[in-house]
Design a protein around this motif. Structure first.
Motif, PDB file in Angstrom:
ATOM      1  N   ALA A  45       0.851  -1.193   0.000  1.00  0.00           N
ATOM      2  CA  ALA A  45       0.000   0.000   0.000  1.00  0.00           C
ATOM      3  C   ALA A  45       0.881   1.234   0.000  1.00  0.00           C
ATOM      4  O   ALA A  45       1.917   1.278   0.681  1.00  0.00           O
ATOM      5  CB  ALA A  45      -0.925   0.018   1.219  1.00  0.00           C
ATOM      6  N   GLY A  46       0.470   2.246  -0.770  1.00  0.00           N
ATOM      7  CA  GLY A  46       1.238   3.480  -0.863  1.00  0.00           C
ATOM      8  C   GLY A  46       0.641   4.591  -0.012  1.00  0.00           C
ATOM      9  O   GLY A  46      -0.578   4.645   0.201  1.00  0.00           O
ATOM     10  N   SER A 338      10.160   5.858  -3.075  1.00  0.00           N
ATOM     11  CA  SER A 338      11.257   6.538  -2.392  1.00  0.00           C
ATOM     12  C   SER A 338      11.704   5.799  -1.133  1.00  0.00           C
ATOM     13  O   SER A 338      12.850   5.935  -0.712  1.00  0.00           O
ATOM     14  CB  SER A 338      10.854   7.976  -2.027  1.00  0.00           C
ATOM     15  N   SER A 339      10.811   5.005  -0.519  1.00  0.00           N
ATOM     16  CA  SER A 339      11.191   4.216   0.654  1.00  0.00           C
ATOM     17  C   SER A 339      10.110   3.192   0.946  1.00  0.00           C
ATOM     18  O   SER A 339       8.977   3.299   0.472  1.00  0.00           O
ATOM     19  CB  SER A 339      11.414   5.112   1.883  1.00  0.00           C
ATOM     20  N   THR A 340      10.480   2.212   1.748  1.00  0.00           N
ATOM     21  CA  THR A 340       9.544   1.187   2.221  1.00  0.00           C
ATOM     22  C   THR A 340       9.477   1.266   3.730  1.00  0.00           C
ATOM     23  O   THR A 340      10.508   1.366   4.409  1.00  0.00           O
ATOM     24  CB  THR A 340       9.996  -0.218   1.786  1.00  0.00           C
ATOM     25  N   ILE A 341       8.252   1.234   4.268  1.00  0.00           N
ATOM     26  CA  ILE A 341       8.056   1.337   5.705  1.00  0.00           C
ATOM     27  C   ILE A 341       7.164   0.191   6.180  1.00  0.00           C
ATOM     28  O   ILE A 341       6.575  -0.535   5.369  1.00  0.00           O
ATOM     29  CB  ILE A 341       7.435   2.695   6.111  1.00  0.00           C
ATOM     30  N   THR A 342       7.047   0.059   7.495  1.00  0.00           N
ATOM     31  CA  THR A 342       6.120  -0.905   8.080  1.00  0.00           C
ATOM     32  C   THR A 342       4.829  -0.188   8.461  1.00  0.00           C
ATOM     33  O   THR A 342       4.779   1.052   8.541  1.00  0.00           O
ATOM     34  CB  THR A 342       6.711  -1.561   9.328  1.00  0.00           C
ATOM     35  N   LEU A 343       3.793  -0.955   8.708  1.00  0.00           N
ATOM     36  CA  LEU A 343       2.525  -0.370   9.125  1.00  0.00           C
ATOM     37  C   LEU A 343       2.676   0.419  10.422  1.00  0.00           C
ATOM     38  O   LEU A 343       2.048   1.472  10.599  1.00  0.00           O
ATOM     39  CB  LEU A 343       1.475  -1.476   9.295  1.00  0.00           C
ATOM     40  N   LEU A 353       5.572  12.777   4.366  1.00  0.00           N
ATOM     41  CA  LEU A 353       4.717  13.270   3.295  1.00  0.00           C
ATOM     42  C   LEU A 353       4.436  14.762   3.475  1.00  0.00           C
ATOM     43  O   LEU A 353       4.516  15.550   2.531  1.00  0.00           O
ATOM     44  CB  LEU A 353       3.414  12.475   3.297  1.00  0.00           C
ATOM     45  N   ALA A 354       4.103  15.158   4.709  1.00  0.00           N
ATOM     46  CA  ALA A 354       3.797  16.562   4.994  1.00  0.00           C
ATOM     47  C   ALA A 354       5.017  17.456   4.817  1.00  0.00           C
ATOM     48  O   ALA A 354       4.882  18.629   4.443  1.00  0.00           O
ATOM     49  CB  ALA A 354       3.244  16.701   6.412  1.00  0.00           C
ATOM     50  N   ASP A 355       6.205  16.912   5.056  1.00  0.00           N
ATOM     51  CA  ASP A 355       7.441  17.687   4.898  1.00  0.00           C
ATOM     52  C   ASP A 355       7.845  17.845   3.439  1.00  0.00           C
ATOM     53  O   ASP A 355       8.790  18.568   3.136  1.00  0.00           O
ATOM     54  CB  ASP A 355       8.584  17.018   5.663  1.00  0.00           C
ATOM     55  N   GLY A 356       7.149  17.151   2.530  1.00  0.00           N
ATOM     56  CA  GLY A 356       7.477  17.231   1.116  1.00  0.00           C
ATOM     57  C   GLY A 356       8.713  16.457   0.721  1.00  0.00           C
ATOM     58  O   GLY A 356       9.261  16.666  -0.357  1.00  0.00           O
ATOM     59  N   GLN A 357       9.146  15.522   1.578  1.00  0.00           N
ATOM     60  CA  GLN A 357      10.387  14.806   1.303  1.00  0.00           C
ATOM     61  C   GLN A 357      10.180  13.511   0.539  1.00  0.00           C
ATOM     62  O   GLN A 357      11.107  12.982  -0.062  1.00  0.00           O
ATOM     63  CB  GLN A 357      11.096  14.498   2.627  1.00  0.00           C
ATOM     64  N   ALA A 358       8.953  12.965   0.567  1.00  0.00           N
ATOM     65  CA  ALA A 358       8.708  11.648  -0.013  1.00  0.00           C
ATOM     66  C   ALA A 358       8.092  11.755  -1.390  1.00  0.00           C
ATOM     67  O   ALA A 358       7.328  12.678  -1.676  1.00  0.00           O
ATOM     68  CB  ALA A 358       7.783  10.849   0.911  1.00  0.00           C
ATOM     69  N   VAL A 359       8.434  10.823  -2.254  1.00  0.00           N
ATOM     70  CA  VAL A 359       7.720  10.649  -3.525  1.00  0.00           C
ATOM     71  C   VAL A 359       6.618   9.634  -3.286  1.00  0.00           C
ATOM     72  O   VAL A 359       5.439   9.956  -3.262  1.00  0.00           O
ATOM     73  CB  VAL A 359       8.684  10.206  -4.641  1.00  0.00           C
ATOM     74  N   ARG A 360       6.970   8.349  -3.110  1.00  0.00           N
ATOM     75  CA  ARG A 360       6.003   7.346  -2.706  1.00  0.00           C
ATOM     76  C   ARG A 360       6.643   6.414  -1.680  1.00  0.00           C
ATOM     77  O   ARG A 360       7.621   5.734  -1.952  1.00  0.00           O
ATOM     78  CB  ARG A 360       5.533   6.510  -3.889  1.00  0.00           C
ATOM     79  N   GLN A 361       6.070   6.411  -0.480  1.00  0.00           N
ATOM     80  CA  GLN A 361       6.432   5.457   0.540  1.00  0.00           C
ATOM     81  C   GLN A 361       5.486   4.259   0.413  1.00  0.00           C
ATOM     82  O   GLN A 361       4.283   4.433   0.253  1.00  0.00           O
ATOM     83  CB  GLN A 361       6.296   6.065   1.931  1.00  0.00           C
ATOM     84  N   ILE A 362       6.036   3.067   0.499  1.00  0.00           N
ATOM     85  CA  ILE A 362       5.248   1.857   0.354  1.00  0.00           C
ATOM     86  C   ILE A 362       5.264   1.084   1.670  1.00  0.00           C
ATOM     87  O   ILE A 362       6.327   0.843   2.251  1.00  0.00           O
ATOM     88  CB  ILE A 362       5.808   0.957  -0.769  1.00  0.00           C
ATOM     89  N   ILE A 363       4.079   0.700   2.124  1.00  0.00           N
ATOM     90  CA  ILE A 363       3.956  -0.222   3.232  1.00  0.00           C
ATOM     91  C   ILE A 363       3.987  -1.631   2.650  1.00  0.00           C
ATOM     92  O   ILE A 363       3.125  -1.986   1.841  1.00  0.00           O
ATOM     93  CB  ILE A 363       2.656  -0.016   4.028  1.00  0.00           C
TER      94      ILE A 363
END
Length: 366
Positions: A45-46, A338-343, A353-363
Motif C-alpha cells: 500500500a502506498g 522513495s522508501s519502504t516502511i512498516t505499518l 509526506l507533509a514535509d514534502g520529502q517523499a515521492v512514494r512510501q510503500i507499506i
C-alpha cells in the motif's frame, strides 16, 4: 476475521504526527464479503497526499476511519455474485468505484461516478455497507478501500485484476499515482509530437505524470518543484529540464499538469501554459482555496483549464494500458518508490509526506 490496521481517530492532530499519533495501529473485526464483494489480503500500500489530506483536515471525512486507498493484494474470498475474479488473483485497488449506471459513468471518465462519490463521502462501500468494526463500534472505510491493513473487503467495482507478473508494489501504484498522474497525461493532456509537457509538483502523482509523458515519442518533458532533491530525481528519471517555480523564466508548455493541490502551484501551472495549451489540475486543495487569474487569457490565447479526477480514467480500461507500457519497459513504475516502511511507522510516514520529502512510501505487508 481479525485484522490489523491503521485507524484515524481524529482529524487535525498537531504536527509532528509521530508524537501526536492521529493514526493508531490496532486490531479490528472484518466481516465476510457480501455478494458483490471480495476479501483481499493486502500485499503493498502506498502513502498518498489524499491520505494526508484527511489526517490534516483538508479533506474532512467521518471518523474513526481505516485509511489507505492505493494498494494491491491477493483475493482470498469472493461473494456469490462475483463470477469474473477467482481466489488467488492479484488485484489493483481503485479509490473511486464506478457503478456503471449513472450519467457520470457514461462520460468515459470525464466525471466521477455519482454513487461512488457518495459512498466515499459517507465512508461506506459502494452499496452502502460497512464491514469494519472495533469492540462493537463501526469503523468506516476510506474511499472504498481501507488499505492500511492486513486485509480489506472491497466491492468488485473497486478493483481491477492484473496478472501475476505484475509485482505487488507496481500493482499498488497503478491504482492511484499512475492512474491519476498518468491518466491526466493520456486522457486530459493528450500531448502531441513536438510539444512540451510541464509537470508542477514532483510527488508520486507528478512523477507518475512525468514518466508517462516520457513514454511518448518526441515530447519534451519539464519538471517543476520547490525541493531540489525532487528536481534531481526527475532528471535522473529522464526529464529534459527541471526548475524551481521562480526559475522557469519564459518557459511555456502546451500541456501543463498541476499535481500539488495548492493555489500557488495552480497559478504557476497557468502561467506556464502556452497559447492554445491545456492546464490539467489533479491536486486537491483545501475547499476554501482560491486563485487569481485573468479570464481574458483563456479566450485571447485559446487556452483551457481542465479538472481531472482520478486522471479522467476508467480503471478497467486504463490500468491494462499502463500494465502494457510497464511490460514494454516504457513506464518504470518502480522508480516512483522513495522508501519502504512498516505499518507501525505510518505516523512517521505522514510526517515525511507533509514535509514534502517523499515521492512514494510503500507499506510492505509480506
Amino acid at each position: 476475521m481479525r485484522i490489523r490496521g491503521a485507524v484515524l481517530e481524529r482529524i487535525g492532530a498537531p504536527r509532528r504526527y509521530a508524537e501526536s499519533q492521529p493514526l493508531r495501529v490496532t486490531d479490528l473485526d472484518l466481516a465476510p464479503p457480501g455478494d458483490d464483494e471480495l476479501l483481499v489480503r493486502i500485499e503493498a500500500a502506498g502513502l498518498c497526499h489524499s491520505d494526508l489530506s484527511v489526517v490534516d483536515g483538508n479533506r474532512v471525512r467521518p471518523v474513526p476511519m481505516l485509511l489507505g486507498h492505493e494498494a494491491a493484494g491477493v483475493v482470498e474470498a469472493v461473494g456469490s455474485a462475483v463470477g469474473d475474479i477467482a481466489v488467488g488473483q492479484r488485484v489493483v485497488m481503485t479509490f473511486l468505484p464506478r457503478c456503471g449506471d449513472c450519467r457520470a459513468c457514461a462520460t468515459d471518465g470525464l466525471a466521477p461516478c455519482s454513487a461512488g462519490s457518495a459512498a466515499n463521502a459517507a465512508g461506506t462501500l459502494l452499496d452502502g455497507d460497512v464491514r469494519l468494526s472495533r469492540d462493537g463500534t463501526t469503523v468506516l472505510h476510506h474511499l472504498g478501500v481501507s488499505a492500511f491493513a492486513t486485509h480489506a473487503v472491497v466491492d468488485r467495482r473497486s478493483v481491477v485484476p492484473v496478472d501475476d507478473d505484475v509485482p505487488p508494489v507496481v500493482a499498488s501504484l497503478l491504482g492511484c499515482a499512475v492512474l491519476t498522474g498518468g491518466g491526466a497525461v493520456l486522457n486530459a493532456g493528450q500531448p502531441r509530437p513536438g510539444q512540451t509537457v510541464a509537470i508542477v509538483g514532483m510527488g508520486g502523482v507528478g512523477m507518475a505524470a512525468m514518466i508517462t509523458a516520457l513514454a511518448h515519442d518526441d515530447v519534451r518533458v519539464v519538471a517543476v518543484d520547490q525541493v531540489p532533491e525532487k528536481l534531481s530525481r526527475a532528471i535522473e528519471l529522464g526529464a529534459h529540464a527541471a526548475y524551481a517555480p521562480d526559475d522557469v523564466g519564459d518557459l511555456r508548455a502546451e500541456v501543463v499538469i498541476e499535481a500539488v493541490g495548492h493555489p500557488a502551484a495552480l497559478e504557476t501551472a497557468l502561467a506556464l501554459t502556452a497559447p492554445g495549451g491545456r492546464t490539467v489540475t489533479v491536486g486537491l486543495p483545501r475547499p476554501d482555496a482560491r486563485i487569481s487569474v485573468s479570464p481574458l487569457s483563456f479566450v485571447a490565447e485559446g487556452r483551457s483549464l481542465i479538472g481531472s479526477y482520478l486522471g479522467s480514467s476508467v480503471p478497467a480500461r486504463d490500468i491494462p494500458r499502463f500494465v502494457e507500457m510497464w511490460r514494454a519497459g516504457r513506464l518504470p513504475v518502480e522508480s516512483l518508490v522513495s522508501s519502504t516502511i512498516t505499518l507501525d511507522q505510518i505516523n512517521e510516514g505522514m510526517d515525511q509526506l507533509a514535509d514534502g520529502q517523499a515521492v512514494r512510501q510503500i507499506i510492505a505487508f509480506d
